[in-house]
Design an enzyme around this catalytic site. Structure first.
Site, PDB file in Angstrom:
ATOM      1  N   TRP A   1       0.829  -1.210   0.000  1.00 46.27           N
ATOM      2  CA  TRP A   1       0.000   0.000   0.000  1.00 46.27           C
ATOM      3  C   TRP A   1       0.860   1.255   0.000  1.00 46.27           C
ATOM      4  O   TRP A   1       0.401   2.348  -0.270  1.00 46.27           O
ATOM      5  CB  TRP A   1      -0.962  -0.003   1.203  1.00 46.27           C
ATOM      6  CG  TRP A   1      -0.324   0.241   2.567  1.00 46.27           C
ATOM      7  CD1 TRP A   1       0.824  -0.336   3.040  1.00 46.27           C
ATOM      8  CD2 TRP A   1      -0.808   1.095   3.616  1.00 46.27           C
ATOM      9  NE1 TRP A   1       1.074   0.097   4.326  1.00 46.27           N
ATOM     10  CE2 TRP A   1       0.099   0.975   4.709  1.00 46.27           C
ATOM     11  CE3 TRP A   1      -1.908   1.941   3.745  1.00 46.27           C
ATOM     12  CZ2 TRP A   1      -0.086   1.679   5.907  1.00 46.27           C
ATOM     13  CZ3 TRP A   1      -2.084   2.633   4.937  1.00 46.27           C
ATOM     14  CH2 TRP A   1      -1.181   2.508   5.994  1.00 46.27           C
ATOM     15  N   ASP A   2       2.143   1.078   0.302  1.00 48.24           N
ATOM     16  CA  ASP A   2       3.096   2.191   0.307  1.00 48.24           C
ATOM     17  C   ASP A   2       2.937   3.033  -0.966  1.00 48.24           C
ATOM     18  O   ASP A   2       2.977   4.261  -0.928  1.00 48.24           O
ATOM     19  CB  ASP A   2       4.550   1.663   0.350  1.00 48.24           C
ATOM     20  CG  ASP A   2       4.823   0.724   1.518  1.00 48.24           C
ATOM     21  OD1 ASP A   2       3.905  -0.018   1.913  1.00 48.24           O
ATOM     22  OD2 ASP A   2       5.959   0.707   2.023  1.00 48.24           O
TER      23      ASP A   2
ATOM     24  N   GLU B   1      -0.102  -3.545  12.447  1.00 49.62           N
ATOM     25  CA  GLU B   1      -0.021  -4.999  12.250  1.00 49.62           C
ATOM     26  C   GLU B   1       0.246  -5.777  13.540  1.00 49.62           C
ATOM     27  O   GLU B   1       0.343  -7.002  13.495  1.00 49.62           O
ATOM     28  CB  GLU B   1       1.059  -5.303  11.198  1.00 49.62           C
ATOM     29  CG  GLU B   1       0.652  -4.810   9.824  1.00 49.62           C
ATOM     30  CD  GLU B   1       1.803  -4.740   8.844  1.00 49.62           C
ATOM     31  OE1 GLU B   1       2.969  -4.821   9.269  1.00 49.62           O
ATOM     32  OE2 GLU B   1       1.527  -4.580   7.638  1.00 49.62           O
TER      33      GLU B   1
ATOM     34  N   LYS C   1       1.415  -0.371  16.315  1.00 51.76           N
ATOM     35  CA  LYS C   1       2.675  -0.413  15.553  1.00 51.76           C
ATOM     36  C   LYS C   1       2.875   0.874  14.769  1.00 51.76           C
ATOM     37  O   LYS C   1       3.962   1.441  14.703  1.00 51.76           O
ATOM     38  CB  LYS C   1       2.673  -1.609  14.599  1.00 51.76           C
ATOM     39  CG  LYS C   1       3.920  -1.664  13.725  1.00 51.76           C
ATOM     40  CD  LYS C   1       3.918  -2.831  12.752  1.00 51.76           C
ATOM     41  CE  LYS C   1       5.165  -2.800  11.867  1.00 51.76           C
ATOM     42  NZ  LYS C   1       5.138  -3.791  10.796  1.00 51.76           N
ATOM     43  N   GLN C   2       1.820   1.309  14.115  1.00 53.89           N
ATOM     44  CA  GLN C   2       1.950   2.499  13.265  1.00 53.89           C
ATOM     45  C   GLN C   2       0.604   3.177  13.109  1.00 53.89           C
ATOM     46  O   GLN C   2      -0.430   2.596  13.432  1.00 53.89           O
ATOM     47  CB  GLN C   2       2.494   2.119  11.904  1.00 53.89           C
ATOM     48  CG  GLN C   2       1.612   1.183  11.115  1.00 53.89           C
ATOM     49  CD  GLN C   2       2.238   0.804   9.779  1.00 53.89           C
ATOM     50  OE1 GLN C   2       2.774   1.629   9.083  1.00 53.89           O
ATOM     51  NE2 GLN C   2       2.167  -0.459   9.438  1.00 53.89           N
TER      52      GLN C   2
HETATM   53  C1  BGC Z   1       4.629  -2.020   7.426  1.00 50.81           C
HETATM   54  C2  BGC Z   1       3.651  -1.950   6.269  1.00 50.81           C
HETATM   55  C3  BGC Z   1       4.424  -1.619   5.008  1.00 50.81           C
HETATM   56  C4  BGC Z   1       5.551  -2.591   4.778  1.00 50.81           C
HETATM   57  C5  BGC Z   1       6.407  -2.221   3.591  1.00 50.81           C
HETATM   58  C6  BGC Z   1       5.701  -3.030   7.105  1.00 50.81           C
HETATM   59  O1  BGC Z   1       6.626  -3.074   8.156  1.00 50.81           O
HETATM   60  O2  BGC Z   1       3.959  -2.369   8.606  1.00 50.81           O
HETATM   61  O3  BGC Z   1       2.676  -0.954   6.526  1.00 50.81           O
HETATM   62  O4  BGC Z   1       3.538  -1.637   3.933  1.00 50.81           O
HETATM   63  O5  BGC Z   1       6.384  -2.633   5.922  1.00 50.81           O
HETATM   64  O6  BGC Z   1       6.941  -0.949   3.733  1.00 50.81           O
END
Ligand code: BGC
Length: 766
Positions: free
Chosen positions: A340-341, A479, A591-592
């Site tokens: 999704w980045d 996550e 986490k984020q």
């Molecule tokens: C993040 C995801 C991200 C992925 C790639 C993961 O650690 O939690 O949101 O899409 O890394 O950057």
């Protein structure tokens, strides 16, 4: 007429420190981070910033050159497809009596590497290439062309400072055909294919060497290996040029060798100077369209230039079959997979400064729509459920297990549960459509993506006894918490997608009834189904508490253990490592950005003071365990007027790739974080929003930023926005295109060619 630049001038980096990144010396512990940070790329080829002087063949061949879309699956159990590295085409050795002058990079006493952000080139200068009977000084330049993406160029200028000895320069490739099966290997052309994915690769090369301007004939020593031998004289100037042309074959049985050779011939015809000039012109035009300038904060300026350099390097408007992996083409973390980045953190930049690149990235999602449909069907849903990790085919590539921080094998559930990707893709499509008005894209591809993702969500959210529709068993952006119900981010984005799908249906029906009729027929869409979508959107659970204005991140989240993150402020490892997986899952530690990401993407879903309340609540509970997180917090904080907090997040995000003390970047730069830097600057501090009828500016500059200026494109108009802190002045200039409307303090102003709009933000607010 301007004189052509001398080699000396061409090998000199841009003088302004805001445009260059410099690395001095050799630090074995930092080398791999520097390689990521100093990578050069053009969206088709990516070459890590490995130093120019090496000892030659290594024990482990370095993966230096990546080719977008060249995926294959290794023959091992649980193998995950990844990018197959192409051969390193930059190997060069200087031999004295058969012994390489440099045995190890650290032997070069003085080595300076300069990444020239403005010119898109990596330069280096080394002195101390010395032995008792010889002393040489070396300057190098390498680039992958921004105008002819198949081409790479290496220039070396060697000055003999002292010594009369017999030397040999050897130019070769390293790691030829590694991980690939060979079709043919000639002196200057190699053709390979992948074992499983049906891809081909071809590399063609040519090199020349002159001493004091005179060509020296080369001796061919086998595939990709040439040598030149002579006796040095003090003062001798030796110039070396090597070109490479690389082609990817997507169709089995079609030999990409012809294309590589044609591309090389084209490069040879215009000459290396011509290649360099065209490349620099292409970079100059990218900067013209995308530069962001900040006065008063040199660190922020550097961070922006670095981010823009990698963002402009990562995309290729000419290739709809690839997208940008989580580390772009700068390293092999995440094996080149697309997350999704791209849609959430990168597309805003491309849509508003490089719509051709944005379109190609969205077309990649269109070409992988069938795989998304198949994934949805396979899991019992309708419509399109995109891969959480996607490569060339669009099939799900997320590994199903990995080794956790405690060395135990853990299951990875994102491939089936991190479903918000299907809303994120629709979000980027709609945003692109709003900002560009690209009707052909909407009709040929965009509408179908939005309809099929809307359909997915309408089948995914199920009605229950409480009269609401629920989405159970997902993972949100945070996550740390798996298999959760009614994740606010997922559900609100799902509702938004369904509503946009209904908008798309209405839009097509109104303006392009024939296209609507054929699309609806092909997708077997009827009124009954559209009505069902509407019903789902009306009653989807969101977890919003109307009294507090807080979204509950997911059902049951508020009842989890509340941990004070301030007590862990000095930690150097992620919170799930500190607390352990189980306890983290039972806690409110995030986490984020999750609800905060929703605030960043859909601020209109946060009425009144709800944005402030949610930011306050979740900001304290977020551990920023992903590089994507801080930028979202920065964006939200800036929009809420908390410029100091936002600036802190902006600078911390910049540190991820620019500082050696934060995160390991050996596996490549964090391209989403770099996109996030642009978003905080332009959407956050600049206060830009895209509307259906123009753009709006509502700036919140940090106190140290005296001026902020940025370029953008809305529909077919190119404009420049300048914001001055002291006079709270906003100035917008239409550089080309049709007149358009700009909203300042909610008031519309007509922006016409030759008559910039100048308004004080405060006056407009009064
Ligand atoms: C993040 C995801 C991200 C992925 C790639 C993961 O650690 O939690 O949101 O899409 O890394 O950057």
């Amino acid at each position: 007429m301007t004189q052509p630049k001398t080699l000396e001038q061409l090998l000199a980096p841009t003088g302004d420190p805001a445009w260059v990144l410099i690395e001095e010396g050799f630090d074995p512990l930092r080398e791999t981070s520097v390689e990521s940070r100093f990578a050069i790329s053009n969206g088709f080829l990516g070459v890590r910033g490995v130093r120019a002087t090496t000892r030659g063949t290594r024990w482990v061949a370095p993966a230096r050159t990546y080719v977008a879309g060249l995926f294959d699956t290794p023959d091992t159990t649980y193998a995950t497809p990844g990018l197959v590295p192409a051969a390193d085409w930059l190997q060069i050795r200087l031999l004295v009596n058969g012994e390489p002058l440099v045995q190890h990079p650290g032997e070069v006493r003085s080595h300076r590497m300069t990444l020239d952000l403005r010119r898109g080139a990596l330069l280096s200068e080394s002195s101390g290439l010395t032995r008792a009977d010889l002393n040489v000084h070396l300057k190098t330049l390498r680039l992958v062309s921004m105008s002819e993406r198949a081409l790479g160029l290496q220039l070396i200028e060697m000055t003999v400072e002292a010594g009369v000895v017999d030397v040999t320069v050897e130019a070769s490739f390293e790691g030829v055909g590694l991980g690939l099966l060979s079709d043919r290997l000639d002196q200057d052309l190699g053709v390979w294919h992948t074992a499983h994915s049906g891809k081909g690769l071809a590399m063609a090369t040519a090199a020349a060497l002159q001493i004091d301007g005179r060509d020296v004939p080369a001796t061919a020593l086998g595939p990709f290996k040439l040598t030149w031998s002579w006796t040095t004289q003090p003062g001798q100037a030796v110039s070396f040029q090597r070109s490479v042309a690389i082609a990817r074959g997507d169709v089995k049985d079609v030999d990409p060798g012809h294309e590589a050779r044609d591309q090389l011939d084209r490069g040879q015809r215009i000459g290396w100077r011509g290649v360099l000039v065209a490349h620099e012109a292409a970079w100059s035009s990218r900067w013209q369209r995308s530069d962001v300038t900040v006065e008063g904060d040199a660190k922020a300026q550097k961070a922006l230039r670095f981010a823009l350099y990698h963002l402009n390097s990562a995309a290729n408007p000419g290739d709809e079959r690839v997208s940008i992996g989580a580390r772009a083409l700068t390293g092999d973390d995440y094996r080149g997979h697309v997350f999704w980045d791209t849609e959430i953190f990168l597309l805003p930049f491309y849509t508003l400064t490089w719509p051709e690149a944005a379109r190609a990235l969205l077309m990649y999602r269109f070409h992988t729509l069938d795989a998304a449909r198949a994934k949805a069907t396979g899991m019992g849903y309708r419509g399109a459920f995109y891969a959480w990790e996607s490569a060339d085919t669009g099939d799900e590539m997320t590994p199903t297990q990995a080794v956790g921080p405690d060395r135990k094998i853990i299951k990875i559930l994102c491939g089936t549960q991190e479903q918000h990707i299907s809303a994120d893709v629709a979000y980027a499509v709609w945003y692109y459509w709003q900002a560009t008005g690209d009707e052909a894209f909407l009709l040929d591809a965009g509408a179908e993506i939005v309809l099929e993702t809307g359909r997915f969500w309408a089948s995914r959210a199920q009605p229950e006894a409480d009269g609401l529709c629920h989405i159970r068993g997902v993972i949100g952006p945070d996550e740390y918490h798996e298999h959760i119900d009614d994740n606010a981010f997922t559900n609100v984005m799902a509702r938004w997608t369904i509503r946009r799908a209904l908008d798309v249906a209405a839009l097509l029906r109104k303006h392009w009834p024939d296209r609507w009729a054929s699309l609806a027929q092909r997708l077997k869409l009827n009124e009954v189904e559209l009505k069902q979508w509407q019903n789902v959107a009306d009653v989807i659970a969101t977890g919003l508490d109307p009294t507090t204005g807080l979204f509950e991140q997911f059902a049951g989240y508020f009842a989890l253990e509340d941990i004070d993150l301030a007590l862990y402020a000095g930690r150097s490892v992620p919170m799930d490592v500190v607390l352990g997986r189980e306890r983290t899952q039972q806690s409110q530690v995030v986490k984020q950005a999750d609800v905060v990401a929703l605030l960043g993407l859909l601020p209109e879903e946060f009425a009144g003071t709800s944005g402030v309340a949610n930011f306050r609540y979740y900001d304290q509970r977020c551990s920023h365990g992903s590089s994507l997180s801080r930028a979202m917090h920065g964006l939200a904080a800036a929009r809420l007027g908390q410029s100091d907090v936002a600036l802190r997040y902006f600078l911390e995000t910049a540190d991820i790739d620019l500082s050696d003390t934060k995160v390991a970047i050996d596996g490549g730069v964090h391209i989403a974080a770099l996109g996030g830097i642009w978003m905080v600057a332009v959407f956050g501090f600049g206060g830009l929003t895209i509307r259906d009828d123009g753009i709006a500016i509502d700036p919140h500059l940090p106190a140290s930023w005296l001026r902020l200026a940025f370029s953008l494109q809305w529909r077919r108009s190119h404009l420049k926005v300048r914001i001055e802190q002291a006079r709270t002045l906003i100035e917008a200039t239409l550089e080309s295109g049709e007149p358009m409307t700009i909203f300042i303090g909610g008031e519309p102003y007509e922006l016409r060619p030759g008559s910039p709009v100048r308004r004080s933000a405060e006056a407009a607010l009064n």
